[in-house]
Motif scaffolding. Sequence first.
Motif, PDB file in Angstrom:
ATOM      1  N   GLN A  82       0.826  -1.219   0.000  1.00  0.00           N
ATOM      2  CA  GLN A  82       0.000   0.000   0.000  1.00  0.00           C
ATOM      3  C   GLN A  82       0.855   1.262   0.000  1.00  0.00           C
ATOM      4  OE1 GLN A  82      -2.958  -0.718  -0.588  1.00  0.00           O
ATOM      5  NE2 GLN A  82      -2.902  -2.862   0.039  1.00  0.00           N
ATOM      6  N   GLN A  83       1.991   1.187   0.685  1.00  0.00           N
ATOM      7  CA  GLN A  83       2.764   2.428   0.838  1.00  0.00           C
ATOM      8  C   GLN A  83       4.112   2.421   0.124  1.00  0.00           C
ATOM      9  OE1 GLN A  83       2.895   3.772   4.973  1.00  0.00           O
ATOM     10  NE2 GLN A  83       1.200   2.408   5.448  1.00  0.00           N
ATOM     11  N   GLY A  84       4.400   1.315  -0.552  1.00  0.00           N
ATOM     12  CA  GLY A  84       5.675   1.245  -1.279  1.00  0.00           C
ATOM     13  C   GLY A  84       6.897   1.291  -0.378  1.00  0.00           C
ATOM     14  N   LYS A  85       6.729   0.821   0.849  1.00  0.00           N
ATOM     15  CA  LYS A  85       7.848   0.874   1.810  1.00  0.00           C
ATOM     16  C   LYS A  85       8.706  -0.387   1.720  1.00  0.00           C
ATOM     17  CE  LYS A  85       6.247   4.410   4.444  1.00  0.00           C
ATOM     18  NZ  LYS A  85       6.657   5.734   4.043  1.00  0.00           N
ATOM     19  N   ALA A  86       9.963  -0.224   2.005  1.00  0.00           N
ATOM     20  CA  ALA A  86      10.854  -1.374   2.120  1.00  0.00           C
ATOM     21  C   ALA A  86      10.828  -1.855   3.566  1.00  0.00           C
ATOM     22  CB  ALA A  86      12.267  -0.966   1.732  1.00  0.00           C
ATOM     23  N   VAL A  87      10.701  -3.158   3.731  1.00  0.00           N
ATOM     24  CA  VAL A  87      10.562  -3.721   5.080  1.00  0.00           C
ATOM     25  C   VAL A  87      11.653  -4.770   5.318  1.00  0.00           C
ATOM     26  CG1 VAL A  87       9.012  -4.948   6.672  1.00  0.00           C
ATOM     27  CG2 VAL A  87       8.052  -3.407   4.931  1.00  0.00           C
ATOM     28  N   PHE A  88      12.149  -4.784   6.528  1.00  0.00           N
ATOM     29  CA  PHE A  88      13.074  -5.843   6.962  1.00  0.00           C
ATOM     30  C   PHE A  88      12.315  -6.668   7.996  1.00  0.00           C
ATOM     31  CE2 PHE A  88      16.399  -7.879   9.344  1.00  0.00           C
ATOM     32  CZ  PHE A  88      17.470  -8.043   8.467  1.00  0.00           C
ATOM     33  N   LEU A  89      11.906  -7.857   7.595  1.00  0.00           N
ATOM     34  CA  LEU A  89      11.166  -8.732   8.511  1.00  0.00           C
ATOM     35  C   LEU A  89      12.165  -9.704   9.139  1.00  0.00           C
ATOM     36  CD1 LEU A  89       8.372  -9.644   9.608  1.00  0.00           C
ATOM     37  CD2 LEU A  89       8.188 -11.158   7.628  1.00  0.00           C
ATOM     38  N   HIS A  90      12.338  -9.559  10.420  1.00  0.00           N
ATOM     39  CA  HIS A  90      13.338 -10.355  11.132  1.00  0.00           C
ATOM     40  C   HIS A  90      12.640 -11.543  11.782  1.00  0.00           C
ATOM     41  CE1 HIS A  90      16.513 -10.418  14.625  1.00  0.00           C
ATOM     42  NE2 HIS A  90      16.515 -11.517  13.905  1.00  0.00           N
ATOM     43  N   MET A  91      12.815 -12.699  11.172  1.00  0.00           N
ATOM     44  CA  MET A  91      12.104 -13.894  11.645  1.00  0.00           C
ATOM     45  C   MET A  91      13.054 -14.755  12.474  1.00  0.00           C
ATOM     46  SD  MET A  91      10.133 -16.744   9.315  1.00  0.00           S
ATOM     47  CE  MET A  91      11.168 -18.199   9.336  1.00  0.00           C
ATOM     48  N   LYS A  92      12.853 -14.733  13.773  1.00  0.00           N
ATOM     49  CA  LYS A  92      13.693 -15.552  14.656  1.00  0.00           C
ATOM     50  C   LYS A  92      13.245 -17.000  14.554  1.00  0.00           C
ATOM     51  CE  LYS A  92      16.324 -15.200  17.583  1.00  0.00           C
ATOM     52  NZ  LYS A  92      17.741 -15.629  17.369  1.00  0.00           N
ATOM     53  N   THR A  93      14.188 -17.894  14.414  1.00  0.00           N
ATOM     54  CA  THR A  93      13.814 -19.296  14.298  1.00  0.00           C
ATOM     55  C   THR A  93      14.959 -20.199  14.787  1.00  0.00           C
ATOM     56  OG1 THR A  93      12.771 -20.891  12.834  1.00  0.00           O
ATOM     57  CG2 THR A  93      14.513 -19.573  11.850  1.00  0.00           C
ATOM     58  N   VAL A  94      14.900 -21.453  14.452  1.00  0.00           N
ATOM     59  CA  VAL A  94      15.970 -22.387  14.833  1.00  0.00           C
ATOM     60  C   VAL A  94      16.385 -23.185  13.598  1.00  0.00           C
ATOM     61  CG1 VAL A  94      15.247 -22.685  17.242  1.00  0.00           C
ATOM     62  CG2 VAL A  94      14.279 -24.192  15.467  1.00  0.00           C
ATOM     63  N   ARG A  95      17.534 -23.809  13.682  1.00  0.00           N
ATOM     64  CA  ARG A  95      17.950 -24.710  12.602  1.00  0.00           C
ATOM     65  C   ARG A  95      18.015 -26.121  13.173  1.00  0.00           C
ATOM     66  NH1 ARG A  95      24.053 -24.543  10.947  1.00  0.00           N
ATOM     67  NH2 ARG A  95      24.101 -26.075  12.632  1.00  0.00           N
ATOM     68  N   LEU A  96      17.345 -27.047  12.516  1.00  0.00           N
ATOM     69  CA  LEU A  96      17.373 -28.443  12.950  1.00  0.00           C
ATOM     70  C   LEU A  96      18.112 -29.280  11.908  1.00  0.00           C
ATOM     71  CD1 LEU A  96      13.603 -28.756  13.993  1.00  0.00           C
ATOM     72  CD2 LEU A  96      15.544 -28.114  15.442  1.00  0.00           C
ATOM     73  N   LEU A  97      18.575 -30.437  12.325  1.00  0.00           N
ATOM     74  CA  LEU A  97      19.268 -31.378  11.431  1.00  0.00           C
ATOM     75  C   LEU A  97      20.631 -30.856  10.947  1.00  0.00           C
ATOM     76  CD1 LEU A  97      16.245 -32.476   9.154  1.00  0.00           C
ATOM     77  CD2 LEU A  97      17.297 -33.839  10.956  1.00  0.00           C
ATOM     78  N   GLY A  98      21.221 -29.919  11.655  1.00  0.00           N
ATOM     79  CA  GLY A  98      22.535 -29.402  11.258  1.00  0.00           C
ATOM     80  C   GLY A  98      22.456 -28.555  10.001  1.00  0.00           C
ATOM     81  N   HIS A  99      23.621 -28.098   9.542  1.00  0.00           N
ATOM     82  CA  HIS A  99      23.624 -27.225   8.363  1.00  0.00           C
ATOM     83  C   HIS A  99      23.209 -27.996   7.117  1.00  0.00           C
ATOM     84  CE1 HIS A  99      24.649 -24.147   5.530  1.00  0.00           C
ATOM     85  NE2 HIS A  99      25.416 -25.005   4.890  1.00  0.00           N
ATOM     86  N   ALA A 100      23.767 -29.188   6.943  1.00  0.00           N
ATOM     87  CA  ALA A 100      23.447 -30.054   5.803  1.00  0.00           C
ATOM     88  C   ALA A 100      23.627 -31.483   6.281  1.00  0.00           C
ATOM     89  CB  ALA A 100      24.400 -29.757   4.650  1.00  0.00           C
ATOM     90  N   GLY A 101      23.330 -32.433   5.412  1.00  0.00           N
ATOM     91  CA  GLY A 101      23.436 -33.840   5.797  1.00  0.00           C
ATOM     92  C   GLY A 101      24.832 -34.196   6.285  1.00  0.00           C
ATOM     93  N   SER A 102      25.834 -33.527   5.730  1.00  0.00           N
ATOM     94  CA  SER A 102      27.224 -33.881   6.049  1.00  0.00           C
ATOM     95  C   SER A 102      27.738 -33.181   7.313  1.00  0.00           C
ATOM     96  CB  SER A 102      28.106 -33.452   4.872  1.00  0.00           C
ATOM     97  OG  SER A 102      27.858 -32.075   4.613  1.00  0.00           O
ATOM     98  N   ASP A 103      26.949 -32.291   7.877  1.00  0.00           N
ATOM     99  CA  ASP A 103      27.420 -31.464   8.992  1.00  0.00           C
ATOM    100  C   ASP A 103      27.290 -32.224  10.317  1.00  0.00           C
ATOM    101  OD1 ASP A 103      28.101 -29.264  10.562  1.00  0.00           O
ATOM    102  OD2 ASP A 103      26.025 -28.550  10.659  1.00  0.00           O
ATOM    103  N   VAL A 104      28.414 -32.381  11.008  1.00  0.00           N
ATOM    104  CA  VAL A 104      28.374 -33.039  12.325  1.00  0.00           C
ATOM    105  C   VAL A 104      28.225 -31.924  13.365  1.00  0.00           C
ATOM    106  CG1 VAL A 104      29.576 -34.590  13.910  1.00  0.00           C
ATOM    107  CG2 VAL A 104      29.890 -34.831  11.432  1.00  0.00           C
ATOM    108  N   GLU A 105      26.997 -31.691  13.751  1.00  0.00           N
ATOM    109  CA  GLU A 105      26.711 -30.541  14.603  1.00  0.00           C
ATOM    110  C   GLU A 105      27.392 -30.666  15.973  1.00  0.00           C
ATOM    111  OE1 GLU A 105      22.501 -29.932  14.910  1.00  0.00           O
ATOM    112  OE2 GLU A 105      22.703 -27.771  15.170  1.00  0.00           O
ATOM    113  N   THR A 106      27.582 -31.909  16.398  1.00  0.00           N
ATOM    114  CA  THR A 106      28.165 -32.099  17.731  1.00  0.00           C
ATOM    115  C   THR A 106      29.617 -31.625  17.801  1.00  0.00           C
ATOM    116  OG1 THR A 106      28.538 -34.371  17.038  1.00  0.00           O
ATOM    117  CG2 THR A 106      26.719 -33.992  18.576  1.00  0.00           C
ATOM    118  N   SER A 107      30.222 -31.356  16.646  1.00  0.00           N
ATOM    119  CA  SER A 107      31.613 -30.884  16.695  1.00  0.00           C
ATOM    120  C   SER A 107      31.691 -29.423  17.141  1.00  0.00           C
ATOM    121  CB  SER A 107      32.299 -31.075  15.345  1.00  0.00           C
ATOM    122  OG  SER A 107      31.685 -30.251  14.381  1.00  0.00           O
TER     123      SER A 107
END
Length: 756
Positions: free
Chosen positions: A272-297
């Motif tokens: 409606q107003q042509g404004k630029a918005v920064f939507l900051h969505m706080k969340t979590v990451r599950l299952l590590g970065h990728a299949g190969s990522d050993v998160e416990t390290s």
Amino acid sequence: MSDCNQRIYDNFIQNVLTGNLPDSACTLTPDDVGLTATELVDLFESQLMSRHLDLQSRLMQKQGNSFYTIGSAGHEGSAAYAKAFRPTDMAFLHYRSGAFFNQRSKQVAGQTPIYDLLLSFSAAKDDPISGGRHKVFGSKALSIPPQTSTIASHLPKAMGAAFSVTLANRLNFKGNLPNDAVILCSFGDASANHSTSLGAINSTAWASYQSTAMPIVYICEDNGVGISTRTPSGWIAQNFQHRPGIHYIACDGLNLLDTYQKAKQAENLARQQGKAVFLHMKTVRLLGHAGSDVETSYRDREEIAAIEFQDPLLHSARILLEHNILTKKTIVELYQHIAERVACVAKQVVSKARLQNADEVKASLIPPMLKSNTRKSLVSQADRTALFAHEKHNLGHKQHMAKLLNWTLMDLMAEYQHIVLCGEDIGRKGGVYSVTSKLSQRFGTNRVVNTLLDEQSILGLAIGLAHNGFLPIAEIQFLAYVHNAEDQIRGEAATLPFFSDGQFTNPMVIRVAGLAYQKGFGGHFHNDNSFAVFRDIPGVIIACPSNGTDAVIMLRQCVQLAVLEQRVVVFLEPIALYMTKDLHQAGDGLWTSTYLPPDNKSAVFAEEQPLSLTVSVTGTGTELAIISYGNGYYLARQAEKQLAEQGITCRVIDLRWLAPLDKKGIIEQASLCKHVLIVDECRQTGSISEALMTLLLEASSKCSKMAAVKLARLCAEDSFIPLGAAAYHVLPSVSNIVAAGIDLVAKRVDEKVLND
Ligand SMILES: Cc1ncc(C[n+]2csc(CCOP(=O)(O)OP(=O)(O)O)c2C)c(N)n1
Ligand SMILES: [Mg+2]
């Protein structure tokens, strides 16, 4: 399933059945945010689809059937913001956007997201977006151009697309995007630090600060980490909360209601107003970065367990239970049912064909050619006269290249109303070398966009404009300054047709002023003699005129290549030749030419065939062929005269198109001479002389006529260009072209003596 996958899978069921669900500070109800129970279940279903696709892709990878395991687990809140926008709002997405993709698929009839995404995981030829070339979230029907793995590189074009939406309105131009479209662009918290992100956000703010409508919502999906590197607590909020021209809104990405409500606020501000918005969505990451990522390290098990308990699916289950929308049993049944559905479809896709050979892989490197050019309009004589009123006394006279380029742009902009120029200082000043002089005054500041100083943003703007159907002609002020933005061409513009199977294209012409020998500015940065950066990019065309006549014809051809063949074209302008008038002696005017007005007869190109990009030849000598381009060609023409005086007859070949090379034309011309000298103003290492030498040597082994031809090359030294006259120590000159020519021919004479 691996431990981690199984744990995530089981935890959901276990926690739902036992009612062990995470709390939330959010007290919103579905009514508060305007969501019905059915809509909420629908969002939850999109989240579940995304989760099971993640788990399935890892299973498939273990079986050798999937090749990419960066998932969306933890980011399923994106379903809520997908719902807050229209499916025609172009979305440049983060690689964790599975739930967004699933949810948006429901907004358009006939979509099969599970099937499509599984095809993409398994690199099947039938993958509807990339044709088996990459795992990407993308869909023409859903207005989701596929993105590359280079984080942050999609922000500049998202900025450009947002600019293009309101530009189209200001110009009354019917683009590909609706005139009230909002652009969405999501990315991770670590990616928010990248200079490319910051540049794009800064450009957005710069435009917005000056009251230019920028309908864009940047969504930072903040999971607090980038692979293993933590984002300092509070950093994203502190960094983006108080930017001029940008509205900051925070939301809880674990909570569908909060995310939906805040996304709706963002949508309203942007649309409606042509404004630029920064939507900051706080969340979590599950299952590590990728299949190969050993998160416990890099994270201890307690921390991982605490994060897993914040699974957004558990939060959604809690909301559904709290509001008596589903029971524990139905939630678990739905969860298991979708898992089965995904597994069942996965079985079907694994047997699908993959790309079989190089031709199939390469089929989308070059975008499809359009059937006709509906963009060109006829310009009346009266309009043309008005356009060139300030030049009426000059038009009939011979001019140097800079002036001719300026006039060509003037005519092209009149003929093609969708051309938009963008670059630094190209507005009222008319560019550093006056090539864009008076264009801003004639066509207005909406069509000659004087940008801020950021090459990534200029090129991103061009891509965004092209997404919306404009034909951008971007200017890079000096070749040396394209290098910090090269990824926008190399990684983004050039790859778009490839990764979208030719469905998305971003045709454009990029004018780059460069190369050596210019006397106005000294030193390396204004005499950069390496364009190797463009040469190995599949599908990119490089044009380099050496004289005014060619500059006019070739710039028009470049526009045709972009308009009809949808190509990304680099138009390399030799600065030193912009104002050059004479060839052999002062006042001979041999490097000027008369401007040929455009053919104004037909609005439609008749060509069905791609334009052929050929060399040009001067002279008919058979002793020595000099192959060159740009300044080297100009110097070779001077050398030609001196060589003739020494009895060596030459033909001088101007490559004109540096990619693709006119291989046939080059070999044909070379084979007509006894000797070939390649003159390259660029460096010995990495210059096109290497490709030419290879081409001719390979031809020698196949063709007896070529086998007899003696080859040599004269290049710039492997050095940067120093200031002042010292520059000439490292660059080819007329005298050393002459010397190299004589040397080459003389060697042949010596050999003859030896053989005799
Ligand atoms: C320009 C670039 N540098 C490095 C990488 C390698 N890389 C891939 S993802 C990633 C972390 C991104 O983190 P974030 O932006 O927070 O997104 P998340 O994965 O956490 O969702 C890195 C460093 C990349 N893809 N692109
Ligand atoms: Mg992150």
